[in-house]
Structure formats: structure tokens, C-alpha cells
Design an enzyme around this catalytic site. Structure first.
Site, PDB file in Angstrom:
ATOM      1  N   ASN A 107     -30.567  -5.924  11.899  1.00 16.34           N
ATOM      2  CA  ASN A 107     -30.527  -5.603  10.464  1.00 16.34           C
ATOM      3  C   ASN A 107     -29.324  -6.329   9.872  1.00 16.34           C
ATOM      4  O   ASN A 107     -28.188  -5.948  10.123  1.00 16.34           O
ATOM      5  CB  ASN A 107     -30.391  -4.072  10.296  1.00 16.34           C
ATOM      6  CG  ASN A 107     -30.176  -3.678   8.839  1.00 16.34           C
ATOM      7  OD1 ASN A 107     -30.397  -4.482   7.926  1.00 16.34           O
ATOM      8  ND2 ASN A 107     -29.749  -2.441   8.628  1.00 16.34           N
ATOM      9  N   TRP A 108     -29.608  -7.376   9.095  1.00 15.41           N
ATOM     10  CA  TRP A 108     -28.522  -8.205   8.567  1.00 15.41           C
ATOM     11  C   TRP A 108     -27.896  -7.644   7.291  1.00 15.41           C
ATOM     12  O   TRP A 108     -26.963  -8.217   6.763  1.00 15.41           O
ATOM     13  CB  TRP A 108     -29.022  -9.635   8.345  1.00 15.41           C
ATOM     14  CG  TRP A 108     -29.213 -10.390   9.633  1.00 15.41           C
ATOM     15  CD1 TRP A 108     -28.809  -9.993  10.882  1.00 15.41           C
ATOM     16  CD2 TRP A 108     -29.837 -11.671   9.807  1.00 15.41           C
ATOM     17  NE1 TRP A 108     -29.134 -10.942  11.811  1.00 15.41           N
ATOM     18  CE2 TRP A 108     -29.766 -11.984  11.194  1.00 15.41           C
ATOM     19  CE3 TRP A 108     -30.448 -12.581   8.940  1.00 15.41           C
ATOM     20  CZ2 TRP A 108     -30.284 -13.180  11.710  1.00 15.41           C
ATOM     21  CZ3 TRP A 108     -30.962 -13.758   9.457  1.00 15.41           C
ATOM     22  CH2 TRP A 108     -30.879 -14.047  10.820  1.00 15.41           C
ATOM     23  N   LYS A 109     -28.448  -6.556   6.775  1.00 10.16           N
ATOM     24  CA  LYS A 109     -27.894  -5.917   5.561  1.00 10.16           C
ATOM     25  C   LYS A 109     -27.657  -6.979   4.479  1.00 10.16           C
ATOM     26  O   LYS A 109     -28.458  -7.899   4.352  1.00 10.16           O
ATOM     27  CB  LYS A 109     -26.629  -5.144   5.930  1.00 10.16           C
ATOM     28  CG  LYS A 109     -26.863  -4.226   7.136  1.00 10.16           C
ATOM     29  CD  LYS A 109     -25.823  -3.180   7.338  1.00 10.16           C
ATOM     30  CE  LYS A 109     -26.192  -2.341   8.545  1.00 10.16           C
ATOM     31  NZ  LYS A 109     -25.383  -1.179   8.736  1.00 10.16           N
ATOM     32  N   HIS A 136     -33.433   3.608   5.523  1.00 14.10           N
ATOM     33  CA  HIS A 136     -32.145   3.395   6.203  1.00 14.10           C
ATOM     34  C   HIS A 136     -31.105   4.317   5.569  1.00 14.10           C
ATOM     35  O   HIS A 136     -31.146   4.567   4.366  1.00 14.10           O
ATOM     36  CB  HIS A 136     -31.725   1.930   6.067  1.00 14.10           C
ATOM     37  CG  HIS A 136     -30.519   1.603   6.884  1.00 14.10           C
ATOM     38  ND1 HIS A 136     -29.249   1.909   6.476  1.00 14.10           N
ATOM     39  CD2 HIS A 136     -30.400   1.027   8.109  1.00 14.10           C
ATOM     40  CE1 HIS A 136     -28.389   1.535   7.417  1.00 14.10           C
ATOM     41  NE2 HIS A 136     -29.063   0.990   8.411  1.00 14.10           N
ATOM     42  N   GLU A 188     -28.170   3.922   4.665  1.00  8.68           N
ATOM     43  CA  GLU A 188     -27.441   3.372   3.511  1.00  8.68           C
ATOM     44  C   GLU A 188     -28.284   3.477   2.240  1.00  8.68           C
ATOM     45  O   GLU A 188     -27.755   3.667   1.153  1.00  8.68           O
ATOM     46  CB  GLU A 188     -27.013   1.914   3.802  1.00  8.68           C
ATOM     47  CG  GLU A 188     -25.831   1.890   4.756  1.00  8.68           C
ATOM     48  CD  GLU A 188     -25.733   0.653   5.640  1.00  8.68           C
ATOM     49  OE1 GLU A 188     -26.381  -0.368   5.341  1.00  8.68           O
ATOM     50  OE2 GLU A 188     -25.007   0.724   6.656  1.00  8.68           O
ATOM     51  N   GLU A 228     -31.101   6.804  13.933  1.00  6.17           N
ATOM     52  CA  GLU A 228     -29.771   6.252  13.668  1.00  6.17           C
ATOM     53  C   GLU A 228     -28.867   7.365  13.135  1.00  6.17           C
ATOM     54  O   GLU A 228     -28.909   7.666  11.937  1.00  6.17           O
ATOM     55  CB  GLU A 228     -29.858   5.143  12.620  1.00  6.17           C
ATOM     56  CG  GLU A 228     -30.672   3.953  13.047  1.00  6.17           C
ATOM     57  CD  GLU A 228     -30.250   2.699  12.296  1.00  6.17           C
ATOM     58  OE1 GLU A 228     -29.828   1.751  12.946  1.00  6.17           O
ATOM     59  OE2 GLU A 228     -30.322   2.694  11.060  1.00  6.17           O
ATOM     60  N   GLY A 285     -22.121   1.507  11.772  1.00 10.10           N
ATOM     61  CA  GLY A 285     -21.028   0.683  11.271  1.00 10.10           C
ATOM     62  C   GLY A 285     -19.654   1.266  11.548  1.00 10.10           C
ATOM     63  O   GLY A 285     -18.653   0.804  10.995  1.00 10.10           O
ATOM     64  N   SER A 338     -23.950   1.342  15.986  1.00  6.89           N
ATOM     65  CA  SER A 338     -22.885   0.742  16.816  1.00  6.89           C
ATOM     66  C   SER A 338     -23.371   0.290  18.194  1.00  6.89           C
ATOM     67  O   SER A 338     -22.652   0.407  19.189  1.00  6.89           O
ATOM     68  CB  SER A 338     -21.686   1.699  16.934  1.00  6.89           C
ATOM     69  OG  SER A 338     -21.119   1.913  15.651  1.00  6.89           O
ATOM     70  N   GLY A 397     -27.042  -3.502  13.779  1.00  7.60           N
ATOM     71  CA  GLY A 397     -26.492  -4.004  12.520  1.00  7.60           C
ATOM     72  C   GLY A 397     -25.442  -5.067  12.780  1.00  7.60           C
ATOM     73  O   GLY A 397     -25.747  -6.238  13.009  1.00  7.60           O
ATOM     74  N   GLY A 398     -24.188  -4.645  12.787  1.00  9.94           N
ATOM     75  CA  GLY A 398     -23.048  -5.573  12.912  1.00  9.94           C
ATOM     76  C   GLY A 398     -23.196  -6.590  14.039  1.00  9.94           C
ATOM     77  O   GLY A 398     -22.946  -7.792  13.839  1.00  9.94           O
TER      78      GLY A 398
HETATM   79  P1  PGA Z   1     -24.469  -0.941  13.143  1.00  6.69           P
HETATM   80  O1  PGA Z   1     -25.644  -0.715  12.077  1.00  6.69           O
HETATM   81  O2  PGA Z   1     -25.102  -1.513  14.388  1.00  6.69           O
HETATM   82  O3  PGA Z   1     -23.536  -1.908  12.471  1.00  6.69           O
HETATM   83  O4  PGA Z   1     -23.855   0.386  13.395  1.00  6.69           O
HETATM   84  C1  PGA Z   1     -26.899  -0.241  12.474  1.00  6.69           C
HETATM   85  C2  PGA Z   1     -27.806  -0.150  11.272  1.00  6.69           C
HETATM   86  O5  PGA Z   1     -27.318   0.062  10.165  1.00  6.69           O
HETATM   87  O6  PGA Z   1     -29.033  -0.288  11.388  1.00  6.69           O
END
Ligand code: PGA
Length: 234
Positions: free
Chosen positions: A9-11, A88, A90, A157, A163, A195, A216-217
Site C-alpha cells: 500500500n503506497w498511500k 483502510h 486512515e 490491520e 505506521g 508494521s 505500507g511503509g
Molecule cells: P504500515 O502500514 O506497514 O506502514 O504499518 C500498513 C497499512 O497501512 O496498510
């Protein structure tokens, strides 16, 4: 054994040009990449002749309409998306997405032939109050009412792990996955996210109800993401 799934997930990172470069760098891995809207077309073109799937991170639940700034499922499909992240955390916390809205989005995605990747998870407060199982059940029951469970992917998640560098332990994740699994089909891929990194990924996918990871990251650098993919998929 069920095939494992690795989704990045590149956000709100990567221009179209950067996205295409990363897709080329990952060409040998059958990963799924959730890219920004503006990078969908370039990423999908770069992914041709590979097993990479390109998807979006959100969609609007209406087929079309006067919704300034929004994007429909049909538009995503047209530029090469095959899946879409829905709900998600966010989106839920920063943009006020409710379970009802998430439910409508899941339906719309399916109607257009996009695979919904439904994200669920409890907040730190909810976990501290011992409510994680009931929160997950409520999120899944509302979002998936009437949905064909063989046509979706679900990602657990925990909000406090996204994050933050503070992942759930593999055992904690498995416990939550078992709660989700009881409401899902045997065939619904159920991923862990929050994470995930090179060091912890193997412990997650070794759990009986964890079918892959949503990253994500650690998906932003193709060298690191390739190592994660290798550990899970090869
Ligand atoms: P993260 O994000 O791996 O940076 O914790 C995961 C996500 O938001 O899907």
C-alpha cells in the site's frame, strides 16, 4: 496449500513515473500494489506481461454523479485496476468512513469486477478495553452483509500497529485472524497488516489463519519489498 498474497500500500507516495519504475523493479514477483490514483495508468502499463496486480486505495460508492473530487469503480477499472482497498483505517479515522459506507463500496467494487480488499481492525482503546473481537465482528458483519465471500480479500490491520513500528505479535494477530476466519469463508484470503517488515514477516505468515500481508511503509522501497515478497511467495 492456499497461495499466499503480498500487497503493498503506497498511500500518498510516488508519482506516476516513480510508480512505473518500482513496478519494473518488482517485475518478477506476483505482488499486488495499491497505488495513488494518478499512478494507476502508468503502473498498470508497467505491469503488463508480469503477474503484478495494480489496484487503488479507495473508490466512491456511487456509479457516477456530482461528487467533486471522487473516483468511481468504473474509472479505476478503465485505467487498469483489478482490486481496491476499502475501509483502510486512515480512511475511517481521517475521512470519517463508516461501516455502512464501506459496505456500499464493497458492493460497488464487486459490481464492476474489482476485487475488494476490505480492511478491518481495532483501535488501541478498543483493545485495552478487551473489545477487539466484538469490533472485528461488527466491522465484518456490516461490511460483508450479502457479499460473496469467495470474491473478496480481508486484511486485519490493528489501527495501533499501522505506521507505528509497533506490530502485533504473530500470536496476537493469529488470535484476531481466528475471530475473522469464523465469519469468513475458508477461501477468503485473510492478510495481516501493521508494521510488517523483513524481520517479522515470516512469523506472521507461519500462522494457520494468516494468508499473507498488507505492507505500507516497507513496500515503498522495491528492494525491501522484494525481500518481503521473496520470504512469503517463494
Ligand atoms: P504500515 O502500514 O506497514 O506502514 O504499518 C500498513 C497499512 O497501512 O496498510
Amino acid at each position: 496449500m492456499k497461495k499466499k498474497l503480498v500487497i503493498g500500500n503506497w498511500k500518498m507516495y510516488k508519482t506516476a513515473h516513480e510508480a512505473a519504475e518500482c513496478v519494473h523493479a518488482l517485475a518478477q514477483f506476483p505482488v499486488w500494489l495499491a497505488v495513488p490514483f494518478t499512478a494507476l495508468s502508468a503502473a498498470a502499463i508497467a505491469a503488463k506481461k508480469t503477474k503484478i496486480q495494480i489496484g487503488a486505495q479507495n473508490l466512491h460508492e456511487a456509479r457516477e454523479g456530482a461528487f467533486t473530487g471522487e473516483i468511481s469503480a468504473g474509472m479505476l477499472k478503465e485505467v487498469g485496476a483489478s482490486f481496491v482497498l476499502i475501509g483502510h483505517s486512515e480512511r475511517r479515522t481521517l475521512f470519517g468512513e463508516t461501516d455502512e459506507r464501506v459496505h456500499k463500496k464493497v458492493f460497488r467494487a464487486l459490481e464492476e469486477g474489482l476485487t475488494p480488499v476490505l480492511c478491518v481492525g481495532e483501535t488501541l482503546q478498543e483493545r485495552q478495553a478487551g473489545k477487539e473481537a466484538s469490533v472485528l465482528q461488527a466491522q465484518l458483519e456490516t461490511a460483508l452483509k450479502g457479499v460473496d465471500l469467495d470474491r473478496i480479500v480481508v486484511a486485519y490491520e490493528p489501527v495501533w500497529a499501522i505506521g507505528t513500528g509497533q506490530s502485533a505479535t504473530a500470536e496476537m494477530a493469529q488470535e484476531a485472524h481466528a475471530v475473522c476466519r469464523a465469519l469468513l469463508g475458508k477461501n477468503t484470503p485473510l492478510l495481516y497488516g501493521g508494521s510488517v517488515n523483513i524481520e517479522n514477516v515470516e512469523a506472521f505468515v507461519a500462522q494457520p489463519d494468516i494468508d499473507g500481508v498488507l505492507v505500507g511503509g516497507a513496500s515503498l522501497d522495491p528492494k525491501i519489498f522484494a525481500q518481503i515478497a521473496m520470504k512469503v511467495l517463494l
